[in-house]
Write a protein that holds these residues in place. Structure first.
Motif, PDB file in Angstrom:
ATOM      1  N   GLY A 281       0.824  -1.205   0.000  1.00 59.44           N
ATOM      2  CA  GLY A 281       0.000   0.000   0.000  1.00 59.44           C
ATOM      3  C   GLY A 281       0.855   1.250   0.000  1.00 59.44           C
ATOM      4  O   GLY A 281       2.039   1.213   0.334  1.00 59.44           O
ATOM      5  N   GLY A 282       0.247   2.364  -0.373  1.00 56.53           N
ATOM      6  CA  GLY A 282       0.943   3.648  -0.384  1.00 56.53           C
ATOM      7  C   GLY A 282       0.009   4.764   0.019  1.00 56.53           C
ATOM      8  O   GLY A 282      -1.171   4.548   0.318  1.00 56.53           O
ATOM      9  N   ARG A 283       0.522   5.969   0.034  1.00 52.35           N
ATOM     10  CA  ARG A 283      -0.246   7.146   0.470  1.00 52.35           C
ATOM     11  C   ARG A 283      -1.471   7.380  -0.423  1.00 52.35           C
ATOM     12  O   ARG A 283      -1.382   7.321  -1.653  1.00 52.35           O
ATOM     13  CB  ARG A 283       0.663   8.374   0.425  1.00 52.35           C
ATOM     14  N   MET A 284      -2.602   7.652   0.189  1.00 49.83           N
ATOM     15  CA  MET A 284      -3.799   8.016  -0.572  1.00 49.83           C
ATOM     16  C   MET A 284      -3.578   9.350  -1.267  1.00 49.83           C
ATOM     17  O   MET A 284      -2.916  10.236  -0.725  1.00 49.83           O
ATOM     18  CB  MET A 284      -5.018   8.143   0.343  1.00 49.83           C
ATOM     19  N   THR A 285      -4.152   9.508  -2.435  1.00 52.18           N
ATOM     20  CA  THR A 285      -4.010  10.759  -3.173  1.00 52.18           C
ATOM     21  C   THR A 285      -5.160  11.710  -2.846  1.00 52.18           C
ATOM     22  O   THR A 285      -6.212  11.288  -2.349  1.00 52.18           O
ATOM     23  CB  THR A 285      -3.995  10.516  -4.686  1.00 52.18           C
TER      24      THR A 285
END
Length: 360
Positions: A281-285
């Motif tokens: 997972g990564g940072r939400m935009t």
């Protein structure tokens, strides 16, 4: 530099290369004082203007980067009037009065710089004649007008809690026959409700939410440390308090952040997303959060509700219990003039309070 600024700075660096040299010089001059996102809007405004100049035959340049200072210098007032008319009537995307005013203001800033600040090798102004100095830009964005437009389009009183509850439970009932929507909701409902709760209980901007890291969170003191809009000191984060409701929702989300979204240790983002087919997972935009709120708002029966109107909803509710100065500080406004919107939004409540006070 925070995440959103990094993204906007990269876009700005790419876009500015398509502009004439004097626009690039102007952007460099403004960079210490204005955010990359604001300057990116300037570039887009100049792109629209230069495209129009070339389409109207007022510039012989083969592309926007070749528009000359001489072509700007000989523009007439009738040309500016025609451009204003173009902005308000073009079929593909007619602009509101506020947008037109902002686009003309961008042009005024550029022309002022070229005629009053920038100099050539002989210490003469780059632009000898400034046609935009003749253009009167009336103030459109008045707090009372903004308040009138917001009435009925924000959450009020019990609706703040109802909306958070709807994201957690109600939405699933409305999409019970849609397996894909139901699966996505089951996966993300705690995170989505947490984001809505945090904005409705603190008044954060969406860009501030996107930039949040796990270590920005102080649960014991119900506090977050955020990069505030307009603060160009990249080393300083402003403490912002949130209500008890948000603490409960944050605690619930944090218990599943790593397991649900497969967040690697190097990823510091508070709010994460796990795109289909990805292992981590990564940072939400910013765009994902905006789309998420709109999705729930439509089903909730508030089609005009956006992520920024959640901030307005909090501010209106907060203002009823506090004065304009505390509201200004909580929201991170540069001046109380912006905060006046909430005074107008609460006119009815305030007038009722006055009537009760006068009763014997």
């Amino acid at each position: 530099m925070n995440v959103q600024k990094e993204q906007d700075r990269k876009k700005l660096d790419d876009k500015v290369l398509t502009m004439p040299w004097y626009v690039q010089q102007f952007i460099d001059y403004k960079l210490p004082d204005l955010s990359p996102s604001t300057l990116l809007e300037y570039i887009r405004d100049y792109e629209t203007f230069f495209n129009w100049l070339r389409a109207e035959g007022l510039s012989a340049a083969p592309d926007n980067g070749k528009v000359t200072l001489e072509e700007l210098e000989v523009l007439r007032m009738e040309d500016v009037v025609s451009y204003r008319l173009y902005l308000t009537t073009r079929r593909e995307s007619a602009n509101s009065k506020i947008t037109v005013s902002r686009k003309l203001s961008s042009m005024r800033s550029l022309f002022h710089y070229l005629s009053q600040i920038a100099e050539d090798d002989n210490f003469y102004p780059l632009l000898k004649r400034n046609i935009m100095a003749k253009v009167e830009i009336k103030r459109i964005h008045k707090p009372k007008d903004t308040a009138a437009k917001l009435k009925g389009k924000i959450l009020e009183e019990d609706e703040l809690l109802e909306f958070i509850g709807y994201i957690m439970d109600g939405y699933a009932k409305d999409v019970a026959n849609n397996k894909q929507a139901l699966y996505a909701h089951e996966l993300n409902k705690e995170r989505d409700a947490c984001i809505a709760s945090l904005i409705l209980n603190s008044g954060l901007r969406v860009s501030e939410v996107v930039n949040l890291n796990v270590d920005d969170l102080d649960m014991n003191n119900k506090m977050l440390y955020v990069y505030r809009k307009g603060n160009n000191d990249e080393t300083f984060k402003t403490p912002v308090y949130f209500r008890e409701q948000a603490r409960d929702d944050l605690a619930q989300y944090l218990t599943l952040r790593q397991s649900r979204y497969k967040v690697p240790k190097r990823e510091k983002a508070l709010f994460a997303a796990l795109p289909n087919g990805h292992q981590e997972g990564g940072r939400m935009t910013k765009r994902a959060i905006q789309a998420m709120i709109i999705k729930y708002a439509k089903r909730f029966g508030k089609p005009y509700l956006t992520v920024h109107k959640l901030r307005h909803s909090f501010a209106t509710d907060y203002y009823l219990q506090n004065d304009i100065y505390k509201t200004k500080e909580q929201l991170g406004h540069a001046s109380t003039e912006t905060t006046e919107v909430y005074a107008h939004l609460t006119d009815k409540t305030m007038s009722e309070a006055i009537e009760r006070r006068l009763e014997p």
